[in-house]
Motif scaffolding. Sequence first.
Motif, PDB file in Angstrom:
ATOM      1  N   GLY A 110       0.773  -1.238   0.000  1.00 46.90           N
ATOM      2  CA  GLY A 110       0.000   0.000   0.000  1.00 46.90           C
ATOM      3  C   GLY A 110       0.804   1.288   0.000  1.00 46.90           C
ATOM      4  N   LYS A 111       2.066   1.212  -0.349  1.00 41.33           N
ATOM      5  CA  LYS A 111       2.893   2.424  -0.394  1.00 41.33           C
ATOM      6  C   LYS A 111       2.778   3.101  -1.759  1.00 41.33           C
ATOM      7  CE  LYS A 111       4.439   1.719   3.710  1.00 41.33           C
ATOM      8  NZ  LYS A 111       3.884   2.494   4.795  1.00 41.33           N
ATOM      9  N   TRP A 112       2.817   4.406  -1.764  1.00 38.66           N
ATOM     10  CA  TRP A 112       2.873   5.151  -3.018  1.00 38.66           C
ATOM     11  C   TRP A 112       4.298   5.045  -3.531  1.00 38.66           C
ATOM     12  CZ3 TRP A 112       0.003  10.471  -2.595  1.00 38.66           C
ATOM     13  CH2 TRP A 112      -1.354  10.231  -2.361  1.00 38.66           C
ATOM     14  N   VAL A 113       4.448   4.772  -4.801  1.00 39.55           N
ATOM     15  CA  VAL A 113       5.775   4.602  -5.383  1.00 39.55           C
ATOM     16  C   VAL A 113       5.915   5.548  -6.570  1.00 39.55           C
ATOM     17  CG1 VAL A 113       7.400   2.980  -6.398  1.00 39.55           C
ATOM     18  CG2 VAL A 113       5.774   2.172  -4.683  1.00 39.55           C
ATOM     19  N   PHE A 114       6.948   6.367  -6.512  1.00 40.55           N
ATOM     20  CA  PHE A 114       7.233   7.340  -7.558  1.00 40.55           C
ATOM     21  C   PHE A 114       8.647   7.103  -8.069  1.00 40.55           C
ATOM     22  CE2 PHE A 114       4.323   9.227  -4.555  1.00 40.55           C
ATOM     23  CZ  PHE A 114       3.347   9.792  -5.354  1.00 40.55           C
ATOM     24  N   ILE A 115       8.900   7.542  -9.263  1.00 37.65           N
ATOM     25  CA  ILE A 115      10.267   7.540  -9.777  1.00 37.65           C
ATOM     26  C   ILE A 115      10.641   8.987 -10.083  1.00 37.65           C
ATOM     27  CG2 ILE A 115       9.533   7.071 -12.153  1.00 37.65           C
ATOM     28  CD1 ILE A 115      12.185   5.450 -12.433  1.00 37.65           C
ATOM     29  N   SER A 116      11.816   9.374  -9.628  1.00 40.19           N
ATOM     30  CA  SER A 116      12.347  10.705  -9.894  1.00 40.19           C
ATOM     31  C   SER A 116      13.729  10.510 -10.507  1.00 40.19           C
ATOM     32  CB  SER A 116      12.439  11.511  -8.597  1.00 40.19           C
ATOM     33  OG  SER A 116      12.923  12.811  -8.850  1.00 40.19           O
ATOM     34  N   SER A 117      13.909  11.057 -11.691  1.00 36.90           N
ATOM     35  CA  SER A 117      15.121  10.792 -12.452  1.00 36.90           C
ATOM     36  C   SER A 117      15.671  12.082 -13.060  1.00 36.90           C
ATOM     37  CB  SER A 117      14.784   9.790 -13.571  1.00 36.90           C
ATOM     38  OG  SER A 117      15.887   9.586 -14.408  1.00 36.90           O
ATOM     39  N   ASN A 168       9.441   8.457 -19.519  1.00 41.62           N
ATOM     40  CA  ASN A 168       8.150   7.797 -19.709  1.00 41.62           C
ATOM     41  C   ASN A 168       8.185   6.810 -20.868  1.00 41.62           C
ATOM     42  OD1 ASN A 168       6.935   8.996 -17.506  1.00 41.62           O
ATOM     43  ND2 ASN A 168       6.115  10.697 -18.687  1.00 41.62           N
ATOM     44  N   SER A 169       8.907   7.142 -21.909  1.00 40.90           N
ATOM     45  CA  SER A 169       9.052   6.239 -23.049  1.00 40.90           C
ATOM     46  C   SER A 169       9.765   4.952 -22.629  1.00 40.90           C
ATOM     47  CB  SER A 169       9.824   6.927 -24.177  1.00 40.90           C
ATOM     48  OG  SER A 169      10.050   6.058 -25.233  1.00 40.90           O
ATOM     49  N   ILE A 170      10.827   5.098 -21.869  1.00 38.34           N
ATOM     50  CA  ILE A 170      11.580   3.934 -21.369  1.00 38.34           C
ATOM     51  C   ILE A 170      10.679   3.073 -20.484  1.00 38.34           C
ATOM     52  CG2 ILE A 170      13.452   3.231 -19.813  1.00 38.34           C
ATOM     53  CD1 ILE A 170      14.949   5.808 -20.843  1.00 38.34           C
ATOM     54  N   LEU A 171       9.951   3.709 -19.579  1.00 36.15           N
ATOM     55  CA  LEU A 171       9.071   2.963 -18.680  1.00 36.15           C
ATOM     56  C   LEU A 171       7.996   2.201 -19.456  1.00 36.15           C
ATOM     57  CD1 LEU A 171       8.610   5.588 -15.805  1.00 36.15           C
ATOM     58  CD2 LEU A 171      10.006   3.509 -15.745  1.00 36.15           C
ATOM     59  N   LEU A 186       3.619   0.648 -12.971  1.00 35.75           N
ATOM     60  CA  LEU A 186       4.093   0.262 -11.643  1.00 35.75           C
ATOM     61  C   LEU A 186       4.221   1.462 -10.709  1.00 35.75           C
ATOM     62  CD1 LEU A 186       6.910  -2.310 -12.501  1.00 35.75           C
ATOM     63  CD2 LEU A 186       4.597  -2.787 -11.668  1.00 35.75           C
ATOM     64  N   PHE A 187       4.333   2.646 -11.291  1.00 33.36           N
ATOM     65  CA  PHE A 187       4.555   3.864 -10.502  1.00 33.36           C
ATOM     66  C   PHE A 187       3.290   4.706 -10.467  1.00 33.36           C
ATOM     67  CE2 PHE A 187       8.591   2.481 -12.212  1.00 33.36           C
ATOM     68  CZ  PHE A 187       9.406   2.504 -11.087  1.00 33.36           C
ATOM     69  N   HIS A 188       3.057   5.345  -9.322  1.00 33.71           N
ATOM     70  CA  HIS A 188       1.927   6.258  -9.223  1.00 33.71           C
ATOM     71  C   HIS A 188       2.149   7.456 -10.143  1.00 33.71           C
ATOM     72  CE1 HIS A 188       1.215   3.874  -5.588  1.00 33.71           C
ATOM     73  NE2 HIS A 188      -0.038   4.195  -5.782  1.00 33.71           N
ATOM     74  N   GLU A 189       3.379   7.938 -10.190  1.00 39.05           N
ATOM     75  CA  GLU A 189       3.752   9.030 -11.095  1.00 39.05           C
ATOM     76  C   GLU A 189       5.247   8.934 -11.371  1.00 39.05           C
ATOM     77  OE1 GLU A 189       2.172  13.129 -10.621  1.00 39.05           O
ATOM     78  OE2 GLU A 189       1.227  12.317  -8.816  1.00 39.05           O
ATOM     79  N   SER A 190       5.651   9.548 -12.468  1.00 37.51           N
ATOM     80  CA  SER A 190       7.082   9.615 -12.792  1.00 37.51           C
ATOM     81  C   SER A 190       7.463  11.078 -12.991  1.00 37.51           C
ATOM     82  CB  SER A 190       7.391   8.797 -14.045  1.00 37.51           C
ATOM     83  OG  SER A 190       6.594   9.226 -15.126  1.00 37.51           O
ATOM     84  N   PHE A 191       8.681  11.400 -12.599  1.00 37.73           N
ATOM     85  CA  PHE A 191       9.185  12.769 -12.682  1.00 37.73           C
ATOM     86  C   PHE A 191      10.600  12.745 -13.240  1.00 37.73           C
ATOM     87  CE2 PHE A 191       6.161  12.527  -9.233  1.00 37.73           C
ATOM     88  CZ  PHE A 191       5.320  13.595  -9.494  1.00 37.73           C
ATOM     89  N   GLY A 192      10.895  13.668 -14.134  1.00 42.91           N
ATOM     90  CA  GLY A 192      12.219  13.760 -14.722  1.00 42.91           C
ATOM     91  C   GLY A 192      12.587  15.203 -14.990  1.00 42.91           C
ATOM     92  N   SER A 193      13.717  15.388 -15.670  1.00 46.09           N
ATOM     93  CA  SER A 193      14.141  16.748 -15.968  1.00 46.09           C
ATOM     94  C   SER A 193      13.175  17.346 -16.987  1.00 46.09           C
ATOM     95  CB  SER A 193      15.576  16.759 -16.473  1.00 46.09           C
ATOM     96  OG  SER A 193      15.665  16.188 -17.746  1.00 46.09           O
ATOM     97  N   PRO A 194      12.995  18.645 -16.967  1.00 48.87           N
ATOM     98  CA  PRO A 194      13.962  19.632 -16.497  1.00 48.87           C
ATOM     99  C   PRO A 194      13.990  19.852 -14.990  1.00 48.87           C
ATOM    100  CG  PRO A 194      12.057  20.794 -17.337  1.00 48.87           C
ATOM    101  CD  PRO A 194      11.825  19.317 -17.571  1.00 48.87           C
ATOM    102  N   ASN A 195      13.035  19.326 -14.230  1.00 49.85           N
ATOM    103  CA  ASN A 195      13.070  19.519 -12.783  1.00 49.85           C
ATOM    104  C   ASN A 195      14.137  18.644 -12.153  1.00 49.85           C
ATOM    105  OD1 ASN A 195      10.925  21.319 -12.898  1.00 49.85           O
ATOM    106  ND2 ASN A 195       9.408  19.717 -12.623  1.00 49.85           N
TER     107      ASN A 195
END
Length: 125
Positions: A17-24, A32-35, A43-52
């Motif tokens: 029941g844990k929220w799982v995110f990826i930050s890269s 997102n294309s790779i995932l 598998l992830f609730h959300e994904s985050f990448g650059s520019p952030n």
Amino acid sequence: PEITGSIQLVKTLKQIGKWVFISSATPIQSLNSILRKRGWFDLFHESFGSPNSKIETLQNEFIPRVADPKKICVIGDGIDDYESAESCGCEFIPVESTDTLRNLGMRTELTLDKLQQIIKQKYLN
């Protein structure tokens, strides 16, 4: 390539029941294309990448969702993972760390497989 044990760990965290995110540091469109290509996107609730940056993602996306940043746990193998957690007051678990993290005196013998076993023993037994 997958870091050994990472996908199984994500599945285990979701199972309890844990929220799982990826930050890269990878650009978000590429990430997102790779995932999607690997079948991992859902598998992830959300994904985050650059520019952030990872710090910006923690500050702007994760911390506003919880009352206490200590409830956020960053699992990572790089200095940017550590610095983002440290700067935002989040917990950090180093896994299979680089020389940079070892030079900071962090325990680095924990593998993702071992971490998954610990979580399973605590939450699923």
